[in-house]
Design a protein around this motif. Sequence first.
Motif, PDB file in Angstrom:
ATOM      1  N   PRO A  36       0.820  -1.212   0.000  1.00 30.47           N
ATOM      2  CA  PRO A  36       0.000   0.000   0.000  1.00 30.47           C
ATOM      3  C   PRO A  36       0.851   1.258   0.000  1.00 30.47           C
ATOM      4  O   PRO A  36       1.947   1.288   0.561  1.00 30.47           O
ATOM      5  CB  PRO A  36      -0.793  -0.110   1.299  1.00 30.47           C
ATOM      6  CG  PRO A  36      -0.017  -1.022   2.156  1.00 30.47           C
ATOM      7  CD  PRO A  36       0.725  -1.951   1.245  1.00 30.47           C
ATOM      8  N   LYS A  37       0.347   2.263  -0.632  1.00 34.72           N
ATOM      9  CA  LYS A  37       0.991   3.570  -0.645  1.00 34.72           C
ATOM     10  C   LYS A  37      -0.043   4.554  -0.101  1.00 34.72           C
ATOM     11  O   LYS A  37      -1.082   4.770  -0.711  1.00 34.72           O
ATOM     12  CB  LYS A  37       1.395   3.940  -2.072  1.00 34.72           C
ATOM     13  CG  LYS A  37       2.067   5.278  -2.199  1.00 34.72           C
ATOM     14  CD  LYS A  37       2.448   5.527  -3.660  1.00 34.72           C
ATOM     15  CE  LYS A  37       3.172   6.828  -3.816  1.00 34.72           C
ATOM     16  NZ  LYS A  37       3.558   7.061  -5.220  1.00 34.72           N
ATOM     17  N   VAL A  38       0.223   5.099   1.078  1.00 37.41           N
ATOM     18  CA  VAL A  38      -0.718   6.000   1.733  1.00 37.41           C
ATOM     19  C   VAL A  38       0.026   7.279   2.114  1.00 37.41           C
ATOM     20  O   VAL A  38       1.021   7.230   2.835  1.00 37.41           O
ATOM     21  CB  VAL A  38      -1.323   5.362   3.005  1.00 37.41           C
ATOM     22  CG1 VAL A  38      -2.296   6.309   3.674  1.00 37.41           C
ATOM     23  CG2 VAL A  38      -1.979   4.032   2.680  1.00 37.41           C
TER      24      VAL A  38
ATOM     25  N   VAL B 297      -6.147  15.373   3.688  1.00 40.37           N
ATOM     26  CA  VAL B 297      -6.278  14.864   2.325  1.00 40.37           C
ATOM     27  C   VAL B 297      -5.458  13.582   2.253  1.00 40.37           C
ATOM     28  O   VAL B 297      -4.278  13.574   2.603  1.00 40.37           O
ATOM     29  CB  VAL B 297      -5.755  15.887   1.285  1.00 40.37           C
ATOM     30  CG1 VAL B 297      -5.809  15.297  -0.105  1.00 40.37           C
ATOM     31  CG2 VAL B 297      -6.533  17.184   1.368  1.00 40.37           C
ATOM     32  N   ALA B 298      -6.101  12.501   1.841  1.00 40.52           N
ATOM     33  CA  ALA B 298      -5.416  11.212   1.743  1.00 40.52           C
ATOM     34  C   ALA B 298      -5.216  10.845   0.281  1.00 40.52           C
ATOM     35  O   ALA B 298      -6.115  10.985  -0.535  1.00 40.52           O
ATOM     36  CB  ALA B 298      -6.223  10.129   2.444  1.00 40.52           C
ATOM     37  N   GLU B 299      -4.022  10.392  -0.026  1.00 39.65           N
ATOM     38  CA  GLU B 299      -3.709   9.878  -1.355  1.00 39.65           C
ATOM     39  C   GLU B 299      -3.416   8.402  -1.188  1.00 39.65           C
ATOM     40  O   GLU B 299      -2.494   8.017  -0.466  1.00 39.65           O
ATOM     41  CB  GLU B 299      -2.485  10.603  -1.924  1.00 39.65           C
ATOM     42  CG  GLU B 299      -2.063  10.117  -3.283  1.00 39.65           C
ATOM     43  CD  GLU B 299      -0.757  10.757  -3.733  1.00 39.65           C
ATOM     44  OE1 GLU B 299      -0.042  10.093  -4.515  1.00 39.65           O
ATOM     45  OE2 GLU B 299      -0.448  11.873  -3.317  1.00 39.65           O
ATOM     46  N   LEU B 300      -4.215   7.560  -1.817  1.00 37.70           N
ATOM     47  CA  LEU B 300      -4.054   6.116  -1.701  1.00 37.70           C
ATOM     48  C   LEU B 300      -3.601   5.537  -3.030  1.00 37.70           C
ATOM     49  O   LEU B 300      -4.036   5.977  -4.087  1.00 37.70           O
ATOM     50  CB  LEU B 300      -5.382   5.470  -1.291  1.00 37.70           C
ATOM     51  CG  LEU B 300      -6.027   6.014  -0.023  1.00 37.70           C
ATOM     52  CD1 LEU B 300      -7.381   5.363   0.189  1.00 37.70           C
ATOM     53  CD2 LEU B 300      -5.133   5.790   1.169  1.00 37.70           C
ATOM     54  N   GLY B 301      -2.737   4.562  -2.958  1.00 42.86           N
ATOM     55  CA  GLY B 301      -2.274   3.914  -4.167  1.00 42.86           C
ATOM     56  C   GLY B 301      -1.599   2.598  -3.833  1.00 42.86           C
ATOM     57  O   GLY B 301      -1.659   2.106  -2.706  1.00 42.86           O
TER      58      GLY B 301
END
Length: 143
Positions: A67-69, A80-84
């Motif tokens: 996971p990339k958080v 603000v969350a960026e998920l990838g």
Amino acid sequence: IKNVIHMTFDEVNSLLYEGVTTKQKKKKLETIKANHFSIIKKLEEFAELRRNYRIQNKASISFIPSPKVHIQVGKDGSAVAELGVNDDFNKQARGIVTEFMYLAGEIAADYCAQRGISNLFVVQGQPRDPLLGEFDPYHEKIK
């Protein structure tokens, strides 16, 4: 062993691959680049040579996504969350560290084998969900 500089994976990736994106990172990374960039680049090149050597000698390579958080909290408390997904932990900064960890393990194993010393080791298992791993309990909260 003395730690000369402390860098996160993201900082190394920014320095070597992506370019610096924030003012805070920019100042720190400019200083590191001026003093240590050639050494970091040589470590990257050595790690790539080691990886190629292992692959040529039939080493198995794992491509496990992780996971990339990224969460940024504003001054007003908003977030603000960026998920990838990091699609390959063998690339970039994590790949450099991974290769040196493999090398350290190989050196320790050779040392023990040459001296007839029994050696303990740990095998890390697969996470339950290869996309979430240890973040599984938080999955429902970030959907």
